[in-house]
Design an enzyme around this catalytic site. Structure first.
Site, PDB file in Angstrom:
ATOM      1  CB  SER A 217     -14.641  -4.324  -0.778  1.00  0.00           C
ATOM      2  OG  SER A 217     -15.332  -3.453  -1.651  1.00  0.00           O
ATOM      3  N   PRO A 218     -16.526  -3.842   2.434  1.00  0.00           N
ATOM      4  CG  PRO A 218     -16.616  -2.826   4.530  1.00  0.00           C
ATOM      5  CD  PRO A 218     -15.646  -3.257   3.469  1.00  0.00           C
ATOM      6  CG  LEU A 219     -19.590   0.456   2.874  1.00  0.00           C
ATOM      7  CD1 LEU A 219     -19.566   1.968   3.103  1.00  0.00           C
ATOM      8  CD2 LEU A 219     -20.854  -0.148   3.458  1.00  0.00           C
TER       9      LEU A 219
ATOM     10  N   GLY B  85     -17.084  -0.861  -2.723  1.00  0.00           N
ATOM     11  CA  GLY B  85     -16.592   0.323  -3.412  1.00  0.00           C
ATOM     12  C   GLY B  85     -17.532   1.511  -3.351  1.00  0.00           C
ATOM     13  N   GLY B  86     -18.390   1.547  -2.326  1.00  0.00           N
ATOM     14  CA  GLY B  86     -19.327   2.656  -2.151  1.00  0.00           C
ATOM     15  C   GLY B  86     -20.696   2.411  -2.746  1.00  0.00           C
ATOM     16  CG  LEU B  87     -21.176   0.082  -6.303  1.00  0.00           C
ATOM     17  CD1 LEU B  87     -21.344  -1.080  -7.274  1.00  0.00           C
ATOM     18  CD2 LEU B  87     -21.472   1.406  -7.008  1.00  0.00           C
ATOM     19  CG  LEU B  88     -23.575  -2.489  -0.919  1.00  0.00           C
ATOM     20  CD1 LEU B  88     -22.932  -3.672  -0.214  1.00  0.00           C
ATOM     21  CD2 LEU B  88     -25.034  -2.782  -1.241  1.00  0.00           C
TER      22      LEU B  88
ATOM     23  CE1 TYR C 274      -3.273  -2.776   0.235  1.00  0.00           C
ATOM     24  CE2 TYR C 274      -3.622  -2.301   2.548  1.00  0.00           C
ATOM     25  CZ  TYR C 274      -3.925  -3.028   1.424  1.00  0.00           C
ATOM     26  OH  TYR C 274      -4.889  -4.000   1.497  1.00  0.00           O
TER      27      TYR C 274
ATOM     28  N   GLY D 244     -25.220   4.328  -0.305  1.00  0.00           N
ATOM     29  CA  GLY D 244     -26.152   5.379  -0.719  1.00  0.00           C
ATOM     30  C   GLY D 244     -25.750   6.048  -2.018  1.00  0.00           C
TER      31      GLY D 244
END
Length: 303
Positions: free
Chosen positions: A191-193, A195-198, A33, A200
């Site tokens: 990636s629990p969301l 990439g942001g799709l979950l 990283y 909102g």
């Protein structure tokens, strides 16, 4: 992985201090990283935070990973015995610590036998440089293979698996989760969301707070109906979509803890809210209707 490329060093340090204040003490990074700052830069930021004292290192369960090619030469990456030795020492130096709590294989190395990998890890453990070994992005049969090889050496083997896992991506429910549960591994979803799709995304798009292009825009169009239903589900309950997505993971018995990657203090604040979200059986069933998951293998595709 946002520390450095997306988040300044002072802000990164402030986020980690705030995490400790809230009782969050498991920090996950990787030697690869750093983005445009160069591989290893994120570990250096964490290391300089440890160096400020105040018991920061002692309070932290520190996890990092190896596998990425840190240089173009042979043994500059992956899981050879030589690279495990060199990568570990380099991470310890960047992190300004003398041990790693959880040293994770960032990917399966198809060219290095497990006998070699475990021999190198046994040395690292005996030297006190590593406490536990973990995997990331492994298939279920990789976990079985690793544990069988470790058992033959009377070595503990893997204690955790870090995989992509969220409401939209549930493939690990087929074989990875059953394997992890059988062998006693904790699941650390990344990636629990998604990439942001979950988080909102459609509402942010309508409000002009997010501009979606490229693969993100394509993914939204492919899953727009599901995402709309999901955001409506959250709104009907007076909840933020991201809080629901994180809470759903916390309701999965195999999950130890989802890995959140806050770029800002506000994102850390929002992630912590998920701890107070309780989803009843009806809500969990509704989410399964929106994002169908898997049974365990082979029940998902056979009797």
């Amino acid at each position: 992985m946002n520390f450095g490329p997306q988040t300044s060093e002072p802000d990164s340090h402030a986020i980690m201090d705030s995490a400790h204040e809230r009782g969050i003490n498991f920090f996950d990074t990787a030697n690869g990283y750093g983005g445009e700052l160069g591989r290893g830069a994120t570990e250096q930021i964490v290391g300089r935070w440890f160096a400020t004292g105040g018991g920061r290192r002692e309070k932290t369960v520190l996890a990092t990973k190896l596998y990425a090619d840190m240089d173009p030469w042979p043994n500059g990456g992956k899981l050879s015995a030589l690279n495990i030795r060199r990568a570990l020492d380099a991470s310890l130096q960047r992190l300004q610590t003398d041990y790693i709590d959880l040293y994770q294989f960032h990917h399966i190395d198809r060219s290095t036998p497990w006998e070699e990998i475990w021999q190198a890890m046994e040395v690292a453990v005996s030297q006190g440089k590593v406490l536990y070994a973990g995997s990331s992005n492994f298939a279920g049969w990789h976990i079985a293979q690793a544990q069988a090889a470790a058992s033959s050496r009377h070595f503990m083997g893997l204690v955790s698996e870090q995989s992509i896992y969220n409401l939209m991506t549930r493939d690990i429910e087929l074989e990875v989760i059953p394997a992890a549960q059988h062998y006693g591994l904790g699941i650390l979803p990344w990636s629990p969301l998604h990439g942001g799709l979950l988080g909102g995304v459609l509402r942010k798009e309508r409000d002009g707070k997010r501009r979606n292009e490229g693969r993100a825009a394509q993914a939204i169009e492919e899953h727009r109906e599901q995402i709309e239903k999901f955001e409506d589900f959250a709104e009907e309950r007076g909840l933020e979509p991201g809080d629901v997505a994180l809470s759903w993971l916390l309701h999965q018995s195999a999950v130890t803890a989802p890995i959140v990657g806050p770029r800002t203090m506000e994102q850390l604040d929002s992630a912590v809210r998920a701890l107070d979200v309780v989803l009843d059986d009806a809500s969990l069933a509704k989410l399964d209707d929106i994002f169908p998951g898997h049974k365990t293998a082979p029940e998902d595709y056979a009797w």
